[in-house]
Scaffold this motif. Sequence first.
Motif, PDB file in Angstrom:
ATOM      1  N   ASP A  63       0.842  -1.198   0.000  1.00 53.29           N
ATOM      2  CA  ASP A  63       0.000   0.000   0.000  1.00 53.29           C
ATOM      3  C   ASP A  63       0.876   1.247   0.000  1.00 53.29           C
ATOM      4  N   SER A  64       0.232   2.414  -0.007  1.00 54.19           N
ATOM      5  CA  SER A  64       0.970   3.672  -0.109  1.00 54.19           C
ATOM      6  C   SER A  64       1.798   3.973   1.141  1.00 54.19           C
ATOM      7  N   LEU A  69       1.189  -6.482   1.491  1.00 45.29           N
ATOM      8  CA  LEU A  69      -0.149  -7.054   1.526  1.00 45.29           C
ATOM      9  C   LEU A  69      -0.160  -8.364   0.750  1.00 45.29           C
ATOM     10  N   THR A  70      -1.314  -9.011   0.757  1.00 47.93           N
ATOM     11  CA  THR A  70      -1.496 -10.220  -0.046  1.00 47.93           C
ATOM     12  C   THR A  70      -2.534  -9.938  -1.127  1.00 47.93           C
ATOM     13  N   LEU A  71      -2.682 -10.849  -2.043  1.00 48.72           N
ATOM     14  CA  LEU A  71      -3.667 -10.692  -3.115  1.00 48.72           C
ATOM     15  C   LEU A  71      -5.078 -10.586  -2.540  1.00 48.72           C
ATOM     16  N   ASP A  72      -5.330 -11.216  -1.407  1.00 47.08           N
ATOM     17  CA  ASP A  72      -6.645 -11.126  -0.754  1.00 47.08           C
ATOM     18  C   ASP A  72      -6.995  -9.705  -0.339  1.00 47.08           C
ATOM     19  N   ASP A  73      -5.983  -8.856  -0.158  1.00 43.53           N
ATOM     20  CA  ASP A  73      -6.226  -7.465   0.249  1.00 43.53           C
ATOM     21  C   ASP A  73      -6.613  -6.567  -0.921  1.00 43.53           C
ATOM     22  N   ILE A  99      -1.440  -0.417  -3.947  1.00 46.18           N
ATOM     23  CA  ILE A  99      -2.787   0.093  -3.711  1.00 46.18           C
ATOM     24  C   ILE A  99      -2.664   1.567  -3.355  1.00 46.18           C
ATOM     25  N   LEU A 100      -3.265   2.415  -4.184  1.00 42.57           N
ATOM     26  CA  LEU A 100      -3.180   3.857  -4.002  1.00 42.57           C
ATOM     27  C   LEU A 100      -4.295   4.389  -3.112  1.00 42.57           C
ATOM     28  N   LYS A 101      -5.515   3.876  -3.292  1.00 48.37           N
ATOM     29  CA  LYS A 101      -6.674   4.315  -2.488  1.00 48.37           C
ATOM     30  C   LYS A 101      -7.566   3.138  -2.215  1.00 48.37           C
TER      31      LYS A 101
END
Length: 101
Positions: A63-64, A69-73, A99-101
């Motif tokens: 994440d930013s 994280l995992t693919l589930d996230d 993941i930006l947002k």
Amino acid sequence: REAPKKVIREVTLRTGATDFVTGKVDSVMPADLLTRPRSKIVIVDDSGNSREFVIKALAVIYDSNGSFLTLDDVQPAQEVQVNYITRADRTREAAAIKILK
């Protein structure tokens, strides 16, 4: 006693990716031993184009804030940046997903 100093280091991920694209997650398809040997992600870029990526086995998902994280996230409608490589057979292989947002 003096509190320990916090050391913050910037880390550069070396994924081998040569291109990147940002967009919203349309779908995430985890690998399945029977029907899909590799995980895939489909995003819709800022121009409205749907793009499918095969996710490398050792792809980095974060994440930013820099948390791994995992693919589930990864959820539909999240804004992401996908760093990828285009293979000789024209498939796009995601090396990193942020993941930006």
